[in-house]
Design an enzyme around this catalytic site. Structure first.
Site, PDB file in Angstrom:
ATOM      1  CG  ASP A 134     -25.560  -2.952  43.950  1.00 24.37           C
ATOM      2  OD1 ASP A 134     -26.112  -3.986  44.178  1.00 24.37           O
ATOM      3  OD2 ASP A 134     -26.280  -2.057  43.297  1.00 24.37           O
ATOM      4  NE  ARG A 184     -26.539  -9.377  44.806  1.00 25.47           N
ATOM      5  CZ  ARG A 184     -26.969  -7.925  44.787  1.00 25.47           C
ATOM      6  NH1 ARG A 184     -26.326  -7.047  44.146  1.00 25.47           N
ATOM      7  NH2 ARG A 184     -27.944  -7.854  45.366  1.00 25.47           N
TER       8      ARG A 184
HETATM    9  P1  FDA Z   1     -21.249 -14.342  32.121  1.00 23.22           P
HETATM   10  O1  FDA Z   1     -21.616 -12.710  31.454  1.00 23.22           O
HETATM   11  O2  FDA Z   1     -19.743 -14.548  31.934  1.00 23.22           O
HETATM   12  O3  FDA Z   1     -22.119 -15.065  30.990  1.00 23.22           O
HETATM   13  C1  FDA Z   1     -21.747 -16.492  30.928  1.00 23.22           C
HETATM   14  C2  FDA Z   1     -23.112 -17.227  30.534  1.00 23.22           C
HETATM   15  O4  FDA Z   1     -24.188 -17.121  30.988  1.00 23.22           O
HETATM   16  C3  FDA Z   1     -23.316 -16.863  28.891  1.00 23.22           C
HETATM   17  O5  FDA Z   1     -22.381 -17.526  28.050  1.00 23.22           O
HETATM   18  C4  FDA Z   1     -24.677 -17.416  28.871  1.00 23.22           C
HETATM   19  O6  FDA Z   1     -24.644 -18.803  28.659  1.00 23.22           O
HETATM   20  C5  FDA Z   1     -25.295 -16.910  30.060  1.00 23.22           C
HETATM   21  N1  FDA Z   1     -25.771 -15.596  29.766  1.00 23.22           N
HETATM   22  C6  FDA Z   1     -25.250 -14.467  30.433  1.00 23.22           C
HETATM   23  N2  FDA Z   1     -25.798 -13.325  30.078  1.00 23.22           N
HETATM   24  C7  FDA Z   1     -26.886 -13.777  29.294  1.00 23.22           C
HETATM   25  C8  FDA Z   1     -27.976 -13.415  28.740  1.00 23.22           C
HETATM   26  N3  FDA Z   1     -28.381 -11.828  28.793  1.00 23.22           N
HETATM   27  N4  FDA Z   1     -29.075 -14.205  28.175  1.00 23.22           N
HETATM   28  C9  FDA Z   1     -28.841 -15.259  28.137  1.00 23.22           C
HETATM   29  N5  FDA Z   1     -27.760 -16.037  28.784  1.00 23.22           N
HETATM   30  C10 FDA Z   1     -26.915 -15.260  29.452  1.00 23.22           C
HETATM   31  N6  FDA Z   1     -21.406  -6.545  39.349  1.00 23.22           N
HETATM   32  C11 FDA Z   1     -20.688  -5.978  39.818  1.00 23.22           C
HETATM   33  O7  FDA Z   1     -19.546  -5.568  39.483  1.00 23.22           O
HETATM   34  N7  FDA Z   1     -21.185  -5.579  41.095  1.00 23.22           N
HETATM   35  C12 FDA Z   1     -22.581  -5.684  41.637  1.00 23.22           C
HETATM   36  O8  FDA Z   1     -22.903  -5.313  42.606  1.00 23.22           O
HETATM   37  C13 FDA Z   1     -23.444  -6.559  40.768  1.00 23.22           C
HETATM   38  N8  FDA Z   1     -24.421  -6.839  41.221  1.00 23.22           N
HETATM   39  C14 FDA Z   1     -25.230  -7.999  40.671  1.00 23.22           C
HETATM   40  C15 FDA Z   1     -26.217  -8.643  41.108  1.00 23.22           C
HETATM   41  C16 FDA Z   1     -27.008  -9.696  40.256  1.00 23.22           C
HETATM   42  C17 FDA Z   1     -28.222 -10.006  40.982  1.00 23.22           C
HETATM   43  C18 FDA Z   1     -26.258  -9.959  39.182  1.00 23.22           C
HETATM   44  C19 FDA Z   1     -27.015 -11.284  38.568  1.00 23.22           C
HETATM   45  C20 FDA Z   1     -25.407  -9.637  38.701  1.00 23.22           C
HETATM   46  C21 FDA Z   1     -24.680  -8.363  39.423  1.00 23.22           C
HETATM   47  N9  FDA Z   1     -23.563  -7.967  38.800  1.00 23.22           N
HETATM   48  C22 FDA Z   1     -22.730  -6.986  39.594  1.00 23.22           C
HETATM   49  C23 FDA Z   1     -23.284  -8.046  37.417  1.00 23.22           C
HETATM   50  C24 FDA Z   1     -22.230  -9.356  37.336  1.00 23.22           C
HETATM   51  O9  FDA Z   1     -20.832  -9.008  38.082  1.00 23.22           O
HETATM   52  C25 FDA Z   1     -22.058  -9.689  35.910  1.00 23.22           C
HETATM   53  O10 FDA Z   1     -21.547  -8.635  35.091  1.00 23.22           O
HETATM   54  C26 FDA Z   1     -23.180 -10.450  35.113  1.00 23.22           C
HETATM   55  O11 FDA Z   1     -23.835 -11.075  36.158  1.00 23.22           O
HETATM   56  C27 FDA Z   1     -22.722 -11.216  33.876  1.00 23.22           C
HETATM   57  O12 FDA Z   1     -21.901 -12.398  34.335  1.00 23.22           O
HETATM   58  P2  FDA Z   1     -22.662 -13.856  34.475  1.00 23.22           P
HETATM   59  O13 FDA Z   1     -22.066 -14.422  35.709  1.00 23.22           O
HETATM   60  O14 FDA Z   1     -24.010 -13.852  34.263  1.00 23.22           O
HETATM   61  O15 FDA Z   1     -21.835 -14.602  33.296  1.00 23.22           O
END
Ligand code: FDA
Length: 306
Positions: A134, A184
Site C-alpha cells: 500500500d 495499482r
Molecule cells: P472519488 O472518491 O473521487 O469518487 C468518484 C466517484 O466514484 C463518486 O462521485 C461516485 O460516483 C463514486 N464513488 C466513490 N465512492 C463511492 C461510494 N462509497 N459509493 C458509491 N459510489 C462511490 N489510497 C491510498 O492513498 N493508498 C493506497 O494504498 C490505497 N489503496 C487502495 C486500494 C483499493 C483497491 C482502492 C479501491 C482504493 C485504495 N485507496 C488507496 C483509496 C483511494 O486513494 C481513494 O481514496 C478511494 O478509492 C476513493 O477514490 P475514487 O477513485 O473511488 O473516487
C-alpha cells in the site's frame, strides 16, 4: 474542506477514542470492514471469490512505533495467508495480501520493515500468490518505492500503489510501466500539501487519466483502483486492445458491490480490498473523508442511537 477536516481528525487520538467507543461505530464500520478476526476475513474472501471476484486482504494497522507490534502484524499476515491457502483461495492469485510498511516498522527502521515485508512475500510466494505494498502519505513514497525495488529482486510480482493526486506520479508510472510490474493506480487518500499534491478534484482526475494512459500502453499489469464510473469507463476504453486478464479493476470492500459484480460478470478481473482487524479507525476515517454521504450516514446512525 470537509475532507481536510476529517483527514486531520483521522490522526487525532482524542477523537479516535470517542469514535472507537461509540456503541454504533462497530455496526457502521461493518459496512467497510467484515470483522476483526482472521475467520471473518477468510469468510468474506470466500464469499467474494465464490461470486467470481478476487481479493486482496489487509490486516488493519498503521504507524507502528513498536517492534513487537510490527512483529505481531507480520505474524497476522502469515496466519491469514496460511488460512487462505488451506481454503484453496490463493490458487491462481485469487486471494493476495496488501501491506502497509508503516504497520511493520517503516518509521522505526526502514531496513527492518523491508525484512518484515520479505517474510510476508516469502509466505505469499509459498502459498502461490503475491503481495502489494500500500502507499501512505507522501513522506513515505520514496522509501516505499525503494523497498519495492528491493523486494522485486526476489519477488518480481510484488505490487506497487501510486496515487494520482501526487504531482510526481505520472513520472513514477513511467518508471514502473515495465514488463512484469504490477501497479495499482488510485487517487490517494491522505491529507497532502499543495506543494506535492493536486488539491482540485478535477486535476486529480485528469492526472488519473494521464497515469492510466501510461500504464495501459505499457507492458506491465495495471490495477485500476477506483469506484469512479468515469475513470472505469475510460479504463475500459484504454484497455480495449489488451487481453482480459492483462489488467484488473479493484474496489474497496462494501463499496459499489453491484458494479463489482457487473465487471466480474463481464469477464473482467475484479479484485476487492478486504480489510480486517481491530485497528479500523484510520481506514474508516479515510472512507468517511472520501464521501460526504458516508459522513451523513454515520452521523445519522449516531443521532438515532443516542
Ligand atoms: P472519488 O472518491 O473521487 O469518487 C468518484 C466517484 O466514484 C463518486 O462521485 C461516485 O460516483 C463514486 N464513488 C466513490 N465512492 C463511492 C461510494 N462509497 N459509493 C458509491 N459510489 C462511490 N489510497 C491510498 O492513498 N493508498 C493506497 O494504498 C490505497 N489503496 C487502495 C486500494 C483499493 C483497491 C482502492 C479501491 C482504493 C485504495 N485507496 C488507496 C483509496 C483511494 O486513494 C481513494 O481514496 C478511494 O478509492 C476513493 O477514490 P475514487 O477513485 O473511488 O473516487
Amino acid at each position: 474542506m470537509l475532507r481536510q477536516v476529517i483527514l486531520a481528525a483521522s490522526r487525532s487520538g482524542a477523537l479516535r477514542r470517542t469514535v472507537e467507543h461509540a456503541p454504533v461505530s462497530k455496526q457502521v464500520v461493518r459496512r467497510f470492514v467484515p470483522g476483526a478476526s482472521v475467520e471473518d476475513a477468510v469468510l468474506a474472501c470466500e464469499e467474494l471469490v465464490t461470486s467470481g471476484r478476487t481479493v486482496t486482504v489487509d490486516y488493519l494497522g498503521e504507524d507502528t512505533l513498536d517492534v513487537s507490534q510490527a512483529d505481531a502484524t507480520v505474524q497476522a499476515y502469515l496466519t491469514v495467508l496460511k488460512q487462505l491457502e488451506d481454503e484453496g483461495l490463493t490458487r491462481d492469485g485469487r486471494a493476495e495480501v496488501s501491506v502497509k510498511l508503516s504497520a511493520i516498522g517503516q518509521a522505526l527502521d526502514p531496513a527492518m520493515s523491508v525484512d518484515n515485508a520479505r517474510r510476508i512475500c516469502e509466505a505469499a510466494d509459498a502459498a502461490g500468490t503475491t503481495v502489494t505494498l500500500d502507499m501512505e502519505d507522501h513522506t513515505t513514497t520514496d522509501a516505499t518505492l525503494e523497498a519495492l525495488a528491493e523486494l522485486r529482486r526476489d519477488f518480481p510480482r510484488t505490487g506497487a500503489v501510486l496515487q494520482s493526486y501526487l504531482r510526481r506520479t505520472e513520472a513514477d508510472c513511467r518508471d514502473l510501466a515495465t514488463e512484469g510490474s504490477r501497479v495499482r493506480l488510485c487517487k490517494g487518500a491522505y491529507k497532502e500539501p499543495e506543494s506535492v499534491a493536486f488539491q482540485d478534484k478535477g486535476e486529480v482526475d485528469r492526472s488519473y487519466v494521464r497515469c492510466l494512459k501510461v500504464l495501459m500502453s505499457g507492458p506491465g499489469y495495471p490495477m485500476v483502483a477506483t469506484h469512479d464510473p468515469r475513470m472505469i469507463a475510460i479504463a475500459a476504453d484504454l484497455a480495449k486492445d489488451r487481453a482480459k486478464g492483462s489488467y484488473e479493476y479493484q474496489m474497496l470492500y462494501g463499496i459499489r458491490p453491484t458494479e463489482q459484480q457487473r465487471l466480474a460478470a463481464e469477464g473482467e478481473t475484479m479484485r476487492v480490498y478486504v480489510p480486517y482487524g481491530d485497528e479500523w479507525y484510520g481506514y474508516f476515517m479515510r472512507r468517511l473523508a472520501e464521501r460526504p454521504a458516508n459522513v451523513t450516514f454515520f452521523l445519522r446512525s449516531l443521532a438515532t442511537r443516542s
